[in-house]
Design an enzyme around this catalytic site. Structure first.
Site, mmCIF file in Angstrom:
data_model
loop_
_atom_site.group_PDB
_atom_site.id
_atom_site.type_symbol
_atom_site.label_atom_id
_atom_site.label_comp_id
_atom_site.label_asym_id
_atom_site.label_seq_id
_atom_site.Cartn_x
_atom_site.Cartn_y
_atom_site.Cartn_z
ATOM 1 N N ASN A 1 0.886 -1.164 0.000
ATOM 2 C CA ASN A 1 0.000 0.000 0.000
ATOM 3 C C ASN A 1 0.920 1.207 0.000
ATOM 4 O OD1 ASN A 1 -1.717 2.099 0.507
ATOM 5 N ND2 ASN A 1 -2.334 1.411 2.553
ATOM 6 N N LYS B 1 0.202 4.260 -0.193
ATOM 7 C CA LYS B 1 -0.380 5.447 0.456
ATOM 8 C C LYS B 1 -0.167 6.680 -0.437
ATOM 9 C CE LYS B 1 0.046 3.110 4.835
ATOM 10 N NZ LYS B 1 0.143 3.184 6.285
ATOM 11 N N HIS C 1 -9.355 1.520 4.674
ATOM 12 C CA HIS C 1 -8.110 1.609 5.450
ATOM 13 C C HIS C 1 -8.328 2.544 6.645
ATOM 14 C CE1 HIS C 1 -3.973 2.547 6.509
ATOM 15 N NE2 HIS C 1 -3.633 1.445 5.871
ATOM 16 N N GLU D 1 -6.646 4.849 7.781
ATOM 17 C CA GLU D 1 -6.360 6.257 7.475
ATOM 18 C C GLU D 1 -7.541 6.914 6.773
ATOM 19 O OE1 GLU D 1 -2.667 5.437 5.502
ATOM 20 O OE2 GLU D 1 -1.787 4.880 7.424
ATOM 21 N N GLU E 1 -5.332 -4.855 10.359
ATOM 22 C CA GLU E 1 -4.268 -3.894 10.629
ATOM 23 C C GLU E 1 -4.529 -3.168 11.943
ATOM 24 O OE1 GLU E 1 -2.249 -2.673 6.671
ATOM 25 O OE2 GLU E 1 -3.917 -1.324 6.997
ATOM 26 N N GLY F 1 2.834 2.082 10.739
ATOM 27 C CA GLY F 1 3.826 3.142 10.606
ATOM 28 C C GLY F 1 4.569 3.470 11.885
ATOM 29 N N SER G 1 3.581 -2.451 10.188
ATOM 30 C CA SER G 1 5.025 -2.587 10.371
ATOM 31 C C SER G 1 5.573 -3.952 9.949
ATOM 32 C CB SER G 1 5.413 -2.256 11.814
ATOM 33 O OG SER G 1 5.046 -0.917 12.128
HETATM 34 P P1 13P Z 1 3.220 0.157 7.608
HETATM 35 O O1 13P Z 1 3.651 -1.136 6.971
HETATM 36 O O2 13P Z 1 3.992 1.350 7.115
HETATM 37 O O3 13P Z 1 3.138 0.048 9.090
HETATM 38 O O4 13P Z 1 1.713 0.425 7.090
HETATM 39 C C1 13P Z 1 0.788 -0.584 7.186
HETATM 40 C C2 13P Z 1 -0.402 -0.197 6.416
HETATM 41 O O5 13P Z 1 -1.130 0.700 6.793
HETATM 42 C C3 13P Z 1 -0.665 -0.900 5.161
HETATM 43 O O6 13P Z 1 -1.937 -0.622 4.694
#
Ligand code: 13P
Length: 249
Positions: free
Chosen positions: A9, A11, A94, A96, A166, A172, A212
């Site tokens: 992803n 982002k 997601h 976010e 997640e 992150g 992560s």
């Molecule tokens: P990270 O792997 O950067 O922690 O992000 C996970 C994520 O949100 C994937 O959709």
């Protein structure tokens, strides 16, 4: 046996030029026949990334879409547009998007139904906050997210979908859930799908862990009986993603 699915992803990262460069860099590193490999990229990168990925095992996916076919929804991308572009996967709900763009379990459900209608596999995200985990309500919370996301989805459709667990506190932050924590929730999600549908649907659906994931922890996470791959943020933008995809080599 469920085929593993490992998705990046991106982002809000990578300009179209950078996207092409990244696909070209990763192309030779993500060759693993045993895994479905997906790069979910910003909308503007979809077409150039697809061109760059032509002839490889990489599928290009979207990070979001709207639940209407077309119309006065300035700034949105429709399922019809994704389908026409040849997109086969889309990330839905997601954390976010839920946090910054007011997505709810109900909009997630609408998007899931629309994606399926257009032959696009939704990667349906769920996950708890740190407070929810500390209060011991993780499983209840996730079950609620799943039950609403799958409203009016048939068993045959559900079998084709992907769920990404997640934990928000692991995204992150460099703080991965322990293998036991990740497996516990992924197993609970599978049990929940079994309750909504049946055993066969629960066995067929693929459940990813995200938060992560890196080259060092991928193999152990993906070896768990209910973890069928990963949704990878930060590490999907680096050559390390090749090591994650080739976790079994
Ligand atoms: P990270 O792997 O950067 O922690 O992000 C996970 C994520 O949100 C994937 O959709």
């Amino acid at each position: 046996m469920r085929k593993k699915i490992i998705a990046g992803n991106w982002k809000m990262n990578m300009t179209p030029t950078e996207a092409v460069n990244l696909v070209n860099t990763l192309k030779p590193l993500v060759n693993n026949e045993e895994v479905d490999v997906v790069f979910c990229v910003p909308a503007i990168d979809i077409i150039p990334a697809m061109e760059a990925a032509k002839g490889t095992n990489i599928h290009i996916g979207a990070e979001n879409m709207y639940f209407e076919e077309s119309g006065a929804y300035t700034g949105e991308i429709s399922p019809k547009m994704l389908e026409d572009a040849g997109v086969k996967y889309v990330v839905i709900g997601h954390s976010e998007r839920r946090e910054y763009f007011a997505e709810t379990d109900e909009t997630v459900n609408k998007k899931v139904l629309k994606a399926l209608e257009h032959g696009i596999t939704p990667i349906i995200c769920c996950g708890e906050s740190l407070t929810q985990r500390e209060q011991g309500i993780t499983i209840d919370w996730i079950r609620q997210q799943i039950k609403i996301a799958f409203l009016n989805v048939t068993a045959d459709q559900a079998k084709t979908t992907v769920i990404a667990y997640e934990p928000i506190w692991a995204i992150g932050t460099g703080k991965t859930a322990t293998t036991e924590q990740a497996e516990e929730v992924c197993a609970a999600i599978r049990a929940c799908i079994g309750e909504i549908y049946d055993e066969a649907t629960a066995e067929a659906i693929r459940i990813q862990y995200g938060g992560s994931v890196n080259a060092g922890n991928a193999a152990e996470l993906f070896a768990q009986p209910d973890i069928d791959g990963g949704l990878v943020g930060g590490a999907s933008l680096k050559p390390d993603f090749g090591k994650i995809v080739c976790y079994n080599q």
